[in-house]
Design a protein around this motif. Structure first.
Motif, mmCIF file in Angstrom:
data_model
loop_
_atom_site.group_PDB
_atom_site.id
_atom_site.type_symbol
_atom_site.label_atom_id
_atom_site.label_comp_id
_atom_site.label_asym_id
_atom_site.label_seq_id
_atom_site.Cartn_x
_atom_site.Cartn_y
_atom_site.Cartn_z
ATOM 1 N N THR A 156 0.849 -1.192 0.000
ATOM 2 C CA THR A 156 0.000 0.000 0.000
ATOM 3 C C THR A 156 0.885 1.244 0.000
ATOM 4 O O THR A 156 2.060 1.181 0.396
ATOM 5 N N LEU A 208 0.780 3.800 2.021
ATOM 6 C CA LEU A 208 1.197 4.161 3.372
ATOM 7 C C LEU A 208 2.315 3.237 3.865
ATOM 8 O O LEU A 208 3.212 3.672 4.596
ATOM 9 N N THR A 209 2.281 1.990 3.453
ATOM 10 C CA THR A 209 3.372 1.074 3.781
ATOM 11 C C THR A 209 4.670 1.562 3.158
ATOM 12 O O THR A 209 5.736 1.536 3.792
ATOM 13 N N GLY A 264 -3.084 6.643 -2.068
ATOM 14 C CA GLY A 264 -3.558 6.285 -0.737
ATOM 15 C C GLY A 264 -4.894 6.917 -0.405
ATOM 16 O O GLY A 264 -5.749 6.282 0.240
ATOM 17 N N GLN A 265 -5.090 8.144 -0.838
ATOM 18 C CA GLN A 265 -6.381 8.801 -0.595
ATOM 19 C C GLN A 265 -7.492 8.126 -1.391
ATOM 20 O O GLN A 265 -8.604 7.949 -0.892
ATOM 21 N N MET A 276 -7.633 5.061 -2.158
ATOM 22 C CA MET A 276 -7.899 3.777 -1.501
ATOM 23 C C MET A 276 -8.615 3.951 -0.174
ATOM 24 O O MET A 276 -9.096 2.975 0.411
ATOM 25 N N GLU A 279 -6.984 4.969 2.453
ATOM 26 C CA GLU A 279 -5.962 4.647 3.455
ATOM 27 C C GLU A 279 -5.343 5.901 4.052
ATOM 28 O O GLU A 279 -4.979 5.932 5.235
ATOM 29 N N VAL A 280 -5.198 6.931 3.246
ATOM 30 C CA VAL A 280 -4.549 8.177 3.662
ATOM 31 C C VAL A 280 -5.603 9.255 3.839
ATOM 32 O O VAL A 280 -6.552 9.350 3.040
ATOM 33 N N ARG A 329 -2.673 8.599 8.358
ATOM 34 C CA ARG A 329 -3.669 7.537 8.193
ATOM 35 C C ARG A 329 -5.082 8.107 8.246
ATOM 36 O O ARG A 329 -5.393 8.982 9.062
#
Length: 197
Positions: A81, A83-84, A144-145, A147, A149-150, A195
């Protein structure tokens, strides 16, 4: 017409050697003698092939950024991902001090710290390189956004700048001797702030 003697060294290896010298000592503290010693070139070969200390430094800054961009994109591609990817990148910065007695930090940030705005040409090089790095992080944040996730509380460019600021700060603290365990805790704070709720 004679073609002259062929180049008897690998230019890529020479630039990499010079880059490490500049990265370790900074531009002003790196003398021509240092460069000749580390590159194993004669003065005439150095000037004929690379022009000047400043021109060599420009090559090194661009090479460093090319390598960094390639590394970041590769890491982003294999991370599960976005963020990962950001987390792992910051962890690498935080633990540099555990792997070497002389953490080098980021060459671009080192150059910015060394010169600030007093050398416009150098500042322009750094700004160009930072814009390229910023684009990579904007891409990761946007993904990320999308998804979920962010966080979307801030725009992707602002959050990308936050990531870059955090990366620069972590690198500087590591160079100052801050224990890796402390910096890893800081990384967790940064990632938590990114996050999504």
């Amino acid at each position: 017409m004679p073609l002259g003697r062929p180049i008897e060294f690998n230019p890529d290896h020479v630039v990499n050697a010079a880059m490490l010298a500049f990265w370790s000592k900074g531009y002003e503290a790196t003398s021509l003698s240092d460069l000749l010693e580390t590159t194993k070139l004669s003065k005439s070969s150095f000037y004929q092939s690379f022009g000047s200390k400043k021109e060599m430094f420009h090559r090194c800054v661009m090479r460093y950024t090319d390598d960094l961009i390639k590394s970041l994109r590769t890491s982003m591609a294999v991370s599960p991902t976005p963020l990962t990817f950001i987390h792992e990148m910051l962890m690498d910065c935080a633990t540099e001090g555990a792997h070497t007695t002389l953490p080098l930090g980021c060459l671009n940030m080192n150059t910015a710290s060394e010169f600030g705005q007093r050398e416009p040409e150098f500042s322009a090089w750094v700004a160009e390189c930072m814009a390229r790095v910023h684009a990579v992080f904007v891409s990761a944040i946007e993904h990320g956004q999308a998804m979920g996730e962010v966080t979307s509380r801030q725009s992707a460019p602002v959050l990308a700048t936050y990531v870059m600021t955090s990366r620069a700060g972590v690198g500087t603290m590591v160079k100052a001797g801050t224990p890796p365990a402390m910096m890893l805790s800081v990384v967790e704070v940064v990632v938590a702030a990114l996050r999504a709720d």
